[in-house]
Structures are given as C-alpha cells and as structure tokens.
Motif scaffolding. Structure first.
Motif, PDB file in Angstrom:
ATOM      1  N   GLU A 132      64.769  52.442 -50.248  1.00 27.08           N
ATOM      2  CA  GLU A 132      63.411  52.727 -50.691  1.00 27.08           C
ATOM      3  C   GLU A 132      62.914  54.056 -50.136  1.00 27.08           C
ATOM      4  OE1 GLU A 132      61.338  51.212 -52.900  1.00 27.08           O
ATOM      5  OE2 GLU A 132      63.182  50.126 -53.403  1.00 27.08           O
ATOM      6  N   LEU A 133      63.267  54.363 -48.891  1.00 31.43           N
ATOM      7  CA  LEU A 133      62.861  55.647 -48.310  1.00 31.43           C
ATOM      8  C   LEU A 133      63.368  56.813 -49.144  1.00 31.43           C
ATOM      9  CD1 LEU A 133      63.266  55.583 -44.410  1.00 31.43           C
ATOM     10  CD2 LEU A 133      61.161  55.567 -45.745  1.00 31.43           C
ATOM     11  N   SER A 134      64.581  56.675 -49.659  1.00 32.58           N
ATOM     12  CA  SER A 134      65.201  57.780 -50.403  1.00 32.58           C
ATOM     13  C   SER A 134      64.554  58.012 -51.761  1.00 32.58           C
ATOM     14  CB  SER A 134      66.697  57.510 -50.591  1.00 32.58           C
ATOM     15  OG  SER A 134      66.906  56.418 -51.470  1.00 32.58           O
ATOM     16  N   LYS A 135      63.697  57.095 -52.206  1.00 32.12           N
ATOM     17  CA  LYS A 135      63.063  57.238 -53.509  1.00 32.12           C
ATOM     18  C   LYS A 135      61.804  58.096 -53.462  1.00 32.12           C
ATOM     19  CE  LYS A 135      64.713  52.754 -55.211  1.00 32.12           C
ATOM     20  NZ  LYS A 135      64.302  51.406 -55.668  1.00 32.12           N
ATOM     21  N   SER A 136      61.328  58.426 -52.272  1.00 32.79           N
ATOM     22  CA  SER A 136      60.072  59.172 -52.155  1.00 32.79           C
ATOM     23  C   SER A 136      60.224  60.350 -51.203  1.00 32.79           C
ATOM     24  CB  SER A 136      58.950  58.253 -51.649  1.00 32.79           C
ATOM     25  OG  SER A 136      58.709  57.205 -52.555  1.00 32.79           O
ATOM     26  N   ASP A 137      59.440  61.388 -51.455  1.00 31.99           N
ATOM     27  CA  ASP A 137      59.407  62.563 -50.589  1.00 31.99           C
ATOM     28  C   ASP A 137      58.307  62.422 -49.546  1.00 31.99           C
ATOM     29  OD1 ASP A 137      61.341  63.582 -52.261  1.00 31.99           O
ATOM     30  OD2 ASP A 137      60.001  64.985 -53.281  1.00 31.99           O
ATOM     31  N   PHE A 138      58.462  63.161 -48.464  1.00 35.42           N
ATOM     32  CA  PHE A 138      57.353  63.366 -47.535  1.00 35.42           C
ATOM     33  C   PHE A 138      56.964  64.838 -47.598  1.00 35.42           C
ATOM     34  CE2 PHE A 138      61.197  64.031 -45.033  1.00 35.42           C
ATOM     35  CZ  PHE A 138      60.911  65.131 -44.248  1.00 35.42           C
ATOM     36  N   THR A 139      55.685  65.122 -47.363  1.00 36.01           N
ATOM     37  CA  THR A 139      55.213  66.498 -47.478  1.00 36.01           C
ATOM     38  C   THR A 139      54.283  66.849 -46.325  1.00 36.01           C
ATOM     39  OG1 THR A 139      53.281  65.920 -48.814  1.00 36.01           O
ATOM     40  CG2 THR A 139      55.324  66.428 -49.998  1.00 36.01           C
ATOM     41  N   LEU A 140      54.148  68.141 -46.119  1.00 34.65           N
ATOM     42  CA  LEU A 140      53.166  68.685 -45.185  1.00 34.65           C
ATOM     43  C   LEU A 140      52.350  69.731 -45.923  1.00 34.65           C
ATOM     44  CD1 LEU A 140      51.898  69.273 -42.394  1.00 34.65           C
ATOM     45  CD2 LEU A 140      53.784  70.860 -41.974  1.00 34.65           C
ATOM     46  N   ARG A 141      51.016  69.588 -45.852  1.00 34.92           N
ATOM     47  CA  ARG A 141      50.113  70.584 -46.411  1.00 34.92           C
ATOM     48  C   ARG A 141      49.406  71.305 -45.274  1.00 34.92           C
ATOM     49  NH1 ARG A 141      48.659  66.177 -49.502  1.00 34.92           N
ATOM     50  NH2 ARG A 141      46.516  66.179 -48.744  1.00 34.92           N
ATOM     51  N   LEU A 142      49.417  72.620 -45.341  1.00 35.82           N
ATOM     52  CA  LEU A 142      48.767  73.466 -44.339  1.00 35.82           C
ATOM     53  C   LEU A 142      47.564  74.128 -45.000  1.00 35.82           C
ATOM     54  CD1 LEU A 142      48.707  74.967 -41.576  1.00 35.82           C
ATOM     55  CD2 LEU A 142      50.250  76.653 -42.594  1.00 35.82           C
ATOM     56  N   ASN A 143      46.375  73.741 -44.540  1.00 29.16           N
ATOM     57  CA  ASN A 143      45.130  74.263 -45.118  1.00 29.16           C
ATOM     58  C   ASN A 143      45.101  74.090 -46.638  1.00 29.16           C
ATOM     59  OD1 ASN A 143      44.312  75.074 -42.524  1.00 29.16           O
ATOM     60  ND2 ASN A 143      45.386  77.034 -42.745  1.00 29.16           N
ATOM     61  N   ARG A 145      47.629  73.799 -48.736  1.00 31.51           N
ATOM     62  CA  ARG A 145      48.794  74.313 -49.465  1.00 31.51           C
ATOM     63  C   ARG A 145      50.057  73.617 -48.982  1.00 31.51           C
ATOM     64  NH1 ARG A 145      52.448  78.516 -48.202  1.00 31.51           N
ATOM     65  NH2 ARG A 145      51.195  78.952 -46.317  1.00 31.51           N
ATOM     66  N   GLU A 146      50.845  73.092 -49.907  1.00 32.57           N
ATOM     67  CA  GLU A 146      52.089  72.438 -49.519  1.00 32.57           C
ATOM     68  C   GLU A 146      53.075  73.460 -48.959  1.00 32.57           C
ATOM     69  OE1 GLU A 146      55.802  70.501 -51.792  1.00 32.57           O
ATOM     70  OE2 GLU A 146      53.926  69.384 -52.109  1.00 32.57           O
ATOM     71  N   VAL A 147      53.576  73.198 -47.747  1.00 33.69           N
ATOM     72  CA  VAL A 147      54.524  74.119 -47.120  1.00 33.69           C
ATOM     73  C   VAL A 147      55.878  73.474 -46.858  1.00 33.69           C
ATOM     74  CG1 VAL A 147      52.787  75.630 -46.077  1.00 33.69           C
ATOM     75  CG2 VAL A 147      53.524  73.588 -44.836  1.00 33.69           C
ATOM     76  N   GLN A 148      55.928  72.147 -46.819  1.00 32.66           N
ATOM     77  CA  GLN A 148      57.202  71.457 -46.617  1.00 32.66           C
ATOM     78  C   GLN A 148      57.267  70.219 -47.498  1.00 32.66           C
ATOM     79  OE1 GLN A 148      57.304  71.318 -42.019  1.00 32.66           O
ATOM     80  NE2 GLN A 148      59.432  71.645 -42.613  1.00 32.66           N
ATOM     81  N   ARG A 149      58.471  69.960 -48.005  1.00 33.51           N
ATOM     82  CA  ARG A 149      58.752  68.748 -48.776  1.00 33.51           C
ATOM     83  C   ARG A 149      60.178  68.334 -48.453  1.00 33.51           C
ATOM     84  NH1 ARG A 149      57.027  65.864 -53.336  1.00 33.51           N
ATOM     85  NH2 ARG A 149      55.179  67.227 -53.435  1.00 33.51           N
ATOM     86  N   GLY A 150      60.354  67.090 -48.083  1.00 34.09           N
ATOM     87  CA  GLY A 150      61.691  66.630 -47.716  1.00 34.09           C
ATOM     88  C   GLY A 150      61.985  65.240 -48.244  1.00 34.09           C
ATOM     89  N   ASN A 151      63.275  64.919 -48.265  1.00 31.95           N
ATOM     90  CA  ASN A 151      63.733  63.598 -48.680  1.00 31.95           C
ATOM     91  C   ASN A 151      65.003  63.303 -47.886  1.00 31.95           C
ATOM     92  OD1 ASN A 151      65.275  61.534 -50.333  1.00 31.95           O
ATOM     93  ND2 ASN A 151      63.414  61.687 -51.561  1.00 31.95           N
ATOM     94  N   ILE A 152      65.151  62.075 -47.437  1.00 33.26           N
ATOM     95  CA  ILE A 152      66.305  61.753 -46.600  1.00 33.26           C
ATOM     96  C   ILE A 152      67.620  61.939 -47.330  1.00 33.26           C
ATOM     97  CG2 ILE A 152      64.958  60.161 -45.175  1.00 33.26           C
ATOM     98  CD1 ILE A 152      66.443  57.866 -46.631  1.00 33.26           C
ATOM     99  N   LYS A 153      67.594  61.988 -48.668  1.00 33.16           N
ATOM    100  CA  LYS A 153      68.829  62.227 -49.422  1.00 33.16           C
ATOM    101  C   LYS A 153      69.414  63.604 -49.116  1.00 33.16           C
ATOM    102  CE  LYS A 153      66.844  61.428 -53.364  1.00 33.16           C
ATOM    103  NZ  LYS A 153      66.538  61.225 -54.806  1.00 33.16           N
ATOM    104  N   ASP A 154      68.573  64.527 -48.632  1.00 31.66           N
ATOM    105  CA  ASP A 154      69.025  65.890 -48.383  1.00 31.66           C
ATOM    106  C   ASP A 154      69.437  66.127 -46.933  1.00 31.66           C
ATOM    107  OD1 ASP A 154      68.451  66.594 -51.052  1.00 31.66           O
ATOM    108  OD2 ASP A 154      66.334  66.906 -50.545  1.00 31.66           O
TER     109      ASP A 154
END
Length: 212
Positions: A132-143, A145-154
């Motif tokens: 289930e974790l691999s089906k969704s991304d996590f992100t970080l927004r700075l002010n 604006r999205e600056v990071q997006r990751g997925n455990i598949k990578d």
C-alpha cells in the motif's frame, strides 16, 4: 492517528543516498550497500508550529523522508509488515557546509546530522503495509511550492533490505525509527520558511523553520 512520544522511541536509524537522483544531485556515487547513520533521540522534534534550527553553522538543508516505527524487535522469520505499526513523513535536516567539511576529512557525520531538532516527524499514521505504501507518493512543499516527491518504489534499497541490514549490524528493536532516505530536490532553508509534508494527498505535518 496515534501519538508516539519521544519516550516511545529508542534509536533513530537513517540511510544516505537511497534515491539515485538525490545521490546524483549532490555528486555522490550510489552505494553498494545501505549507508546507515544515526541521530540521537535529542534530535527528535514534532514538525508542528515553529522549530528552531542552527543559524550560525552554514547552510541548513531539508530532506523529506518516509519514517517507519518498529512495534517489536525485528525477526527475519516473520513478515516485516507485522513488525512495523506506524509511519509518517519526516525531515532529516542537514548542516550541508559542515557535512562537506567533515566528509572531506573522513570524519563521522554526527555534527552535520545529529544536532537538536534535526529529526522532525509528522503525525503518526497506521502502517498499511509495503504494498500500500508503494501506491502513493509523499511530498514536501516549501512556501507553497512542491520541491520533493518520492515513492518507495524508487528506493535503491527496499524497506526489507534496510531492516535486515540494520538488524544484522546494530540491532533493530521495538521503538526504533527508520528514516528511509530522501528523493531529489533537497535545498537550503531560510528563517521563516514554511514546510508542509504530505502523504497521499493529506497533510501530515506543517511547520515554520526558524534559524537561530
């Protein structure tokens, strides 16, 4: 949602260069085995409201990561999904100028990675399992604006590989945290920056960085 306090946490294990593009953006080679380092529990801080970070030691970089909480001691003969109870999206803060200096000398990373408030965590969520974790991304927004997006598949090394590696060398027990590595897009913080951590479209942490 469950509250996990500092008293519930024993060891904080982190892995470096576990996303190929992140290793490339810093000019580092992808390791052949997991590159593990630790942070003291004094580094732990909820990413909620204002959080103080060092402002007199060069640049402070953000690194968003999925963080796992071990509910019981690791056992290779049992499904790992039954041994992890919660997860969140957290921040591994790094004093990048300090890290560059100590790496050049071959020194440990503690000064660059283990300072107070360098291990931020969001709200803890029930662990849904690796699939289930691999089906969704996590992100970080700075002010905003999205600056990071990751997925455990990578990830270079999977959650199972990380857990087995950490346990074989250091032990992985109940109450231990595992920061699983950061994707590309890390960068420098300024005082007053707002960082919002997101999992699968839902905010899990929202805080302001204050460099002092």
């Amino acid at each position: 949602m469950t509250t996990i306090t500092r008293q519930d946490i024993r060891n904080i294990y982190c892995v470096g260069r576990n996303y190929r593009l992140h290793a490339a953006e810093l000019g580092n080679a992808v390791p052949e085995a997991p590159m593990i380092f630790t942070k003291p529990t004094h580094a732990l801080v909820p990413w909620d409201g204002e959080v103080a970070l060092p402002g007199d030691s060069g640049s402070v970089h953000y690194e968003a990561e999925l963080v796992l909480y071990m509910a019981e001691p690791y056992r290779a003969d049992r499904p790992l999904d039954e041994q992890i109870s919660h997860f969140t999206v957290g921040l591994d803060f790094t004093l990048r100028d300090v890290q560059d200096r100590i790496k050049a000398k071959g020194y440990p990373w503690l000064d660059a990675k283990g300072f107070r408030n360098s291990a931020a965590v969001g709200n803890w969520l029930p662990y849904p399992g690796i699939e289930e974790l691999s089906k969704s991304d996590f992100t970080l927004r700075l002010n905003g604006r999205e600056v990071q997006r990751g997925n455990i598949k990578d990830m270079v090394f999977s959650i199972g590989e990380l857990a087995a590696f950490v346990d074989s060398r250091f032990g992985l027990g109940a109450g231990d945290l595992l920061y699983t590595g950061t994707p590309a897009g890390v960068g420098e913080l300024k005082s007053g920056d707002r960082l919002v951590l997101d999992w699968s479209g839902s905010v899990v942490a929202d805080g302001i960085a204050v460099l002092r």
